[in-house]
Write a protein that holds these residues in place. Sequence first.
Motif, PDB file in Angstrom:
ATOM      1  N   LEU A  51       0.971  -0.870  -0.010  1.00  0.00           N
ATOM      2  CA  LEU A  51      -0.123   0.080  -0.027  1.00  0.00           C
ATOM      3  C   LEU A  51       0.748   1.273  -0.094  1.00  0.00           C
ATOM      4  CD1 LEU A  51      -2.443  -1.076   2.755  1.00  0.00           C
ATOM      5  CD2 LEU A  51      -2.709  -1.302   0.116  1.00  0.00           C
ATOM      6  N   ARG A 131      -0.329  -1.308  -4.735  1.00  0.00           N
ATOM      7  CA  ARG A 131      -1.314  -0.438  -5.029  1.00  0.00           C
ATOM      8  C   ARG A 131      -1.213   1.147  -4.580  1.00  0.00           C
ATOM      9  NH1 ARG A 131      -5.753  -5.113  -2.567  1.00  0.00           N
ATOM     10  NH2 ARG A 131      -4.853  -6.835  -4.068  1.00  0.00           N
ATOM     11  N   SER A 133      -2.011   5.208  -4.313  1.00  0.00           N
ATOM     12  CA  SER A 133      -3.165   6.078  -3.733  1.00  0.00           C
ATOM     13  C   SER A 133      -3.991   5.348  -2.864  1.00  0.00           C
ATOM     14  CB  SER A 133      -4.108   6.283  -5.031  1.00  0.00           C
ATOM     15  OG  SER A 133      -3.333   7.324  -6.031  1.00  0.00           O
ATOM     16  N   HIS A 134      -3.365   4.582  -1.731  1.00  0.00           N
ATOM     17  CA  HIS A 134      -3.944   3.760  -0.714  1.00  0.00           C
ATOM     18  C   HIS A 134      -3.106   4.477   0.594  1.00  0.00           C
ATOM     19  CE1 HIS A 134      -5.703   1.442  -3.670  1.00  0.00           C
ATOM     20  NE2 HIS A 134      -6.126   0.364  -2.691  1.00  0.00           N
ATOM     21  N   ARG A 154      -8.719   4.526  -0.251  1.00  0.00           N
ATOM     22  CA  ARG A 154      -8.194   4.576  -1.544  1.00  0.00           C
ATOM     23  C   ARG A 154      -8.385   5.739  -2.012  1.00  0.00           C
ATOM     24  NH1 ARG A 154     -10.930  -0.335  -4.228  1.00  0.00           N
ATOM     25  NH2 ARG A 154     -12.760   0.823  -4.560  1.00  0.00           N
ATOM     26  N   LEU A 160     -10.861   0.973   3.503  1.00  0.00           N
ATOM     27  CA  LEU A 160     -10.679  -0.462   3.257  1.00  0.00           C
ATOM     28  C   LEU A 160     -10.302  -1.037   4.734  1.00  0.00           C
ATOM     29  CD1 LEU A 160      -8.243  -0.107   0.233  1.00  0.00           C
ATOM     30  CD2 LEU A 160     -10.745  -0.469   0.008  1.00  0.00           C
TER      31      LEU A 160
END
Length: 452
Positions: A51, A131, A133-134, A154, A160
Amino acid sequence: MTAQTLPTAVGAPGAEDITSEHDVLAIGCGPFNLGLAALASTVDGLDLVVLEEQPELTWHRGMMFGDASMQVNFLADLVTLVAPQHPLSFLSYLHDMDRLYTFTVRENFFPSRREYEDYLRWAAAKLPSVRFSHRVEAVHWDKTTERFTVEAVRGDGARLRMRAGNLVLGIGTAPFVPEALAGLPQDKLLHTSEYLYRQSDVAAAQKVTVVGSGQSGAEVAVDLLSRNLEGGPAVSWLTRTTSFAPLDYTKMNLELTTPAYMQYFHSLPQAVRDRLIKEQWQFYKGISTDTLEEIHELLYRRQLEHGLAEAELRFGITVENAAVDESGRTVLTCRHRDTDQLFEHTTDLVVAATGYRNRPPRFLDPVENLLHRDPQGRPVVRADHSIELADGVSGRVFVANAEIHTHGVSAPNLDIGAIRNATILNAITGRDVYRLPKRSAFTAFEAPRQAS
């Protein structure tokens, strides 16, 4: 383990809350956690997710001078030192970019920083586990399920909840500005990490002073001296170190950056480790010999010119205070360390070449009471790079580049990244998914065994 994603409740308008289960959650996507994702991608049955808060991968762009090169060779990529056949090696990148042959003819094993960043971005694009932009907001430990819950947001606003038994913290370091300089107005001070973003401020100054040395400070000095030769601002370079010393990257001294030495270093008492880190400062505060030669050449060329603004270099100088005088100029109160003499230094703009420090992640606040720390507040880190946790916590929290105090000055080095990541993956899986080097140094570091 296959990831499971279960939509649950509705959060912000147009965004849903999502819960998913994983084996490993890695927070932050710099070279170290990107390398972890790369090595994990070929481990069957392991579900790992990285992340990253930022929308894309960037690497030291504020110091991306056009001719800046790496200080480690291309073999110190994300994977090669433990998996030379891996599809995400630097050589695979060159082959994919149709540059492998020309790289070979170039006969320079040290890529440019720009090329290295492009390699990192190439690898990230091939890893669906990464991933962007988390943003991670909080980490909790659930003793019922014996798993960590990571709360993240996100880029599209979805909230999340991601669960895993293992966390890997690779959030990197933050630019450090010492207290003596921190009170200066923003337009009078910049850190080397933002140097190329602040070119208009540099051009507008009549005098620029670099405080601190190391490779970053030296590269800024090269740029400023080049400007000075073309009629640019006056340049001063002040550093606390006892000289403008070179990085000691001679081959036998590099034995102290090997996995063998890291294991030995970890076995020592903490007081001994702290002493050794101070003694080994030329690994992280020194300057490459090529850069030192470039600086000397620029200073030599100044002798052939007339009417240039001043250029001044001083080592053994401590900056104790900084303020702005009535005329709007910056005044540094400095101490000459050899003689203990105080003096004032006037300038227009200060460039802080004062390094980086580990950033305390606020998202760990909910589990802070579970982390064991030493008397100086530093995490107690095991040989496998996991933090010692409170009794009863079966999950593990690993760190990347937050363990200089337990593993030595090589911890931030790119060439140890693949070794550390292989060690972490072996610990998580409980088997040797990657073979670690059994002999990485010729030097024997331990005391000899005495015959009984």
